[in-house]
Design a protein around this motif. Structure first.
Motif, PDB file in Angstrom:
ATOM      1  N   ARG A   1      48.862   8.164  53.240  1.00  0.00           N
ATOM      2  CA  ARG A   1      49.162   6.732  53.106  1.00  0.00           C
ATOM      3  C   ARG A   1      47.878   6.016  52.701  1.00  0.00           C
ATOM      4  NH1 ARG A   1      52.611   2.559  55.816  1.00  0.00           N
ATOM      5  NH2 ARG A   1      53.832   4.303  56.631  1.00  0.00           N
ATOM      6  N   GLY A   2      47.933   5.265  51.602  1.00  0.00           N
ATOM      7  CA  GLY A   2      46.757   4.540  51.154  1.00  0.00           C
ATOM      8  C   GLY A   2      46.711   4.457  49.638  1.00  0.00           C
ATOM      9  N   GLN A   3      45.672   3.802  49.145  1.00  0.00           N
ATOM     10  CA  GLN A   3      45.502   3.690  47.707  1.00  0.00           C
ATOM     11  C   GLN A   3      45.036   5.022  47.133  1.00  0.00           C
ATOM     12  OE1 GLN A   3      42.619   0.739  46.473  1.00  0.00           O
ATOM     13  NE2 GLN A   3      43.790   0.210  44.645  1.00  0.00           N
ATOM     14  N   GLU A   4      45.452   5.288  45.919  1.00  0.00           N
ATOM     15  CA  GLU A   4      45.095   6.530  45.239  1.00  0.00           C
ATOM     16  C   GLU A   4      43.580   6.739  45.238  1.00  0.00           C
ATOM     17  OE1 GLU A   4      45.795   8.288  40.714  1.00  0.00           O
ATOM     18  OE2 GLU A   4      46.779   6.428  41.366  1.00  0.00           O
ATOM     19  N   LEU A   5      43.164   7.965  45.561  1.00  0.00           N
ATOM     20  CA  LEU A   5      41.739   8.308  45.619  1.00  0.00           C
ATOM     21  C   LEU A   5      41.364   9.196  44.443  1.00  0.00           C
ATOM     22  CD1 LEU A   5      41.454   9.157  49.432  1.00  0.00           C
ATOM     23  CD2 LEU A   5      40.873   6.994  48.305  1.00  0.00           C
ATOM     24  N   ARG A   6      40.132   9.017  43.950  1.00  0.00           N
ATOM     25  CA  ARG A   6      39.676   9.792  42.808  1.00  0.00           C
ATOM     26  C   ARG A   6      38.316  10.424  43.090  1.00  0.00           C
ATOM     27  NH1 ARG A   6      42.259   5.373  38.605  1.00  0.00           N
ATOM     28  NH2 ARG A   6      44.397   6.043  39.003  1.00  0.00           N
ATOM     29  N   GLN A   7      37.761  11.072  42.093  1.00  0.00           N
ATOM     30  CA  GLN A   7      36.547  11.843  42.318  1.00  0.00           C
ATOM     31  C   GLN A   7      35.343  10.970  42.664  1.00  0.00           C
ATOM     32  OE1 GLN A   7      36.068  15.418  42.309  1.00  0.00           O
ATOM     33  NE2 GLN A   7      38.274  15.167  42.601  1.00  0.00           N
ATOM     34  N   ASP A   8      35.301   9.721  42.247  1.00  0.00           N
ATOM     35  CA  ASP A   8      34.185   8.856  42.648  1.00  0.00           C
ATOM     36  C   ASP A   8      34.257   8.553  44.143  1.00  0.00           C
ATOM     37  OD1 ASP A   8      36.481   7.273  42.193  1.00  0.00           O
ATOM     38  OD2 ASP A   8      35.288   5.479  41.771  1.00  0.00           O
ATOM     39  N   ASP A   9      35.479   8.425  44.682  1.00  0.00           N
ATOM     40  CA  ASP A   9      35.650   8.258  46.134  1.00  0.00           C
ATOM     41  C   ASP A   9      35.168   9.507  46.863  1.00  0.00           C
ATOM     42  OD1 ASP A   9      37.096   5.652  46.087  1.00  0.00           O
ATOM     43  OD2 ASP A   9      38.659   6.828  45.107  1.00  0.00           O
ATOM     44  N   GLN A  10      35.475  10.675  46.299  1.00  0.00           N
ATOM     45  CA  GLN A  10      35.049  11.915  46.950  1.00  0.00           C
ATOM     46  C   GLN A  10      33.528  12.023  46.969  1.00  0.00           C
ATOM     47  OE1 GLN A  10      37.263  15.568  46.292  1.00  0.00           O
ATOM     48  NE2 GLN A  10      35.364  16.731  46.153  1.00  0.00           N
ATOM     49  N   ASP A  11      32.858  11.607  45.890  1.00  0.00           N
ATOM     50  CA  ASP A  11      31.396  11.629  45.873  1.00  0.00           C
ATOM     51  C   ASP A  11      30.830  10.783  47.014  1.00  0.00           C
ATOM     52  OD1 ASP A  11      31.237  13.300  43.672  1.00  0.00           O
ATOM     53  OD2 ASP A  11      30.997  11.679  42.220  1.00  0.00           O
ATOM     54  N   VAL A  12      31.423   9.598  47.210  1.00  0.00           N
ATOM     55  CA  VAL A  12      30.978   8.707  48.292  1.00  0.00           C
ATOM     56  C   VAL A  12      31.231   9.366  49.643  1.00  0.00           C
ATOM     57  CG1 VAL A  12      31.434   6.504  49.456  1.00  0.00           C
ATOM     58  CG2 VAL A  12      31.250   6.589  46.962  1.00  0.00           C
ATOM     59  N   TRP A  13      32.421   9.928  49.819  1.00  0.00           N
ATOM     60  CA  TRP A  13      32.774  10.547  51.101  1.00  0.00           C
ATOM     61  C   TRP A  13      31.878  11.746  51.395  1.00  0.00           C
ATOM     62  CZ3 TRP A  13      36.321  14.715  52.905  1.00  0.00           C
ATOM     63  CH2 TRP A  13      36.669  14.556  54.260  1.00  0.00           C
ATOM     64  N   LEU A  14      31.579  12.531  50.390  1.00  0.00           N
ATOM     65  CA  LEU A  14      30.691  13.686  50.574  1.00  0.00           C
ATOM     66  C   LEU A  14      29.324  13.245  51.090  1.00  0.00           C
ATOM     67  CD1 LEU A  14      31.458  15.798  47.370  1.00  0.00           C
ATOM     68  CD2 LEU A  14      31.962  16.462  49.723  1.00  0.00           C
ATOM     69  N   TYR A  15      28.819  12.132  50.562  1.00  0.00           N
ATOM     70  CA  TYR A  15      27.492  11.693  50.998  1.00  0.00           C
ATOM     71  C   TYR A  15      27.536  11.075  52.398  1.00  0.00           C
ATOM     72  CZ  TYR A  15      22.678  10.163  50.720  1.00  0.00           C
ATOM     73  OH  TYR A  15      21.330   9.995  50.967  1.00  0.00           O
ATOM     74  N   VAL A  16      28.653  10.426  52.741  1.00  0.00           N
ATOM     75  CA  VAL A  16      28.807   9.927  54.110  1.00  0.00           C
ATOM     76  C   VAL A  16      28.751  11.095  55.096  1.00  0.00           C
ATOM     77  CG1 VAL A  16      30.440   8.905  55.750  1.00  0.00           C
ATOM     78  CG2 VAL A  16      30.067   7.817  53.541  1.00  0.00           C
TER      79      VAL A  16
END
Length: 293
Positions: free
Chosen positions: A96-111
């Motif tokens: 549930r949520g807005q569509e996620l893409r690879q730029d979101d994954q880059d941010v999440w990986l660094y978090v």
């Protein structure tokens, strides 16, 4: 014995008994921690596994799924309400949520990279400048806004993950909350992100994939997704083009349009040294051999 001596003896016995009870109670308190404290084992269960600074890590269930798809980050994003996400292999993800893409994954990986040296559930602090720089983004106000948007998007997520390994379903958000400005609306020098303690269960001890960050930064979205998928297997088995098409969340409706992009992405990974060789067989399956480190 006189009554006074008898009373003194009785009093001494009662006092000794009280002292013994108090001593036993004190020992029990030392042995069992308070509700606000954690044992060493509990604390260890809240700390992510360790990996080198030059790598990033992500749970296998997520990197083998279309949760972070390969769509163009500038295009409109759909909102999903409890939608099944394609997972290649064991497991189920309801999102549930807005569509996620690879730029979101880059941010999440660094978090996760910043969170790995402290117990989950504690604030992770960083400067927006250093965060954007580590992603290879510019350090302009526009990038800070982009970072804030990615964090907001992941905060407003709900994932339900179920598989045989977990032996249960887990529901969590990718990022529980974050702070980026004060009460007056001024941007903070140090931003703060709070990561779900349950995230530790997804990593397990060995159920996560380590990605070489320098390589990832050189890749386009489809190649980034493929790097994660193939890195999540010790010895990648042949996989159909149709499976990769679904797994990466491609917007291409037909395989004949997706296939050339797939070949180009595989060539990208070979050029940066992630793959030694790849080929497409007559059953429309991709075979890869990862380069030795």
């Amino acid at each position: 014995m006189s009554s006074s001596k008898k009373n003194r003896a009785t009093s001494n016995q009662i006092a000794d008994r009280i002292n013994k009870i108090a001593a036993r109670s004190k020992q029990r308190k030392k042995a069992s921690p308070s509700k606000n404290s954690t044992t060493g084992e509990e604390e260890q269960n809240l700390i992510l596994p360790s990996w080198p600074e030059w790598e990033r890590a992500i749970p296998n269930e997520i990197v083998r799924s279309a949760l972070f798809n390969i769509g163009n980050r500038r295009e409109r994003r759909e909102y999903h309400e409890d939608v099944p996400i394609v997972v290649l292999g064991d497991g189920e993800i309801i999102y549930r949520g807005q569509e996620l893409r690879q730029d979101d994954q880059d941010v999440w990986l660094y978090v996760l990279q910043l969170a790995r040296h402290q117990p989950l559930g504690e604030w992770v602090e960083f400067s927006a400048y250093s965060f954007c720089k580590s992603l290879g983004w510019s350090t302009s106000g526009q990038s800070y806004k982009r970072l804030m948007t990615c964090l907001s998007r992941m905060q407003a997520t709900a994932l339900k993950i179920r598989n045989k390994r977990l032996n249960k379903g887990i529901s969590l958000s990718l990022i529980r909350m974050f702070d980026y400005e004060d009460d007056q609306g001024n941007r903070l020098d140090r931003w703060r992100v709070w990561v779900e303690p349950k995230m530790r269960q997804l990593f397990g001890n060995v159920h996560y994939t380590r990605l070489e960050w320098k390589q990832r930064r050189q890749l386009k979205p489809l190649a980034k997704w493929l790097q994660g998928y193939f890195a999540s297997h010790k010895q990648p088995k042949p996989v159909s083009v149709a499976s990769l098409h679904q797994g990466c969340g491609s917007e291409q409706k037909q395989l004949r349009f997706f296939r050339p992009k797939l070949k180009s992405a595989l060539d990208e990974m070979k050029a940066i040294g992630f793959l030694e060789v790849w080929c497409l067989d007559d059953k429309d399956r991709i075979h890869v051999v990862r380069a030795k480190k």
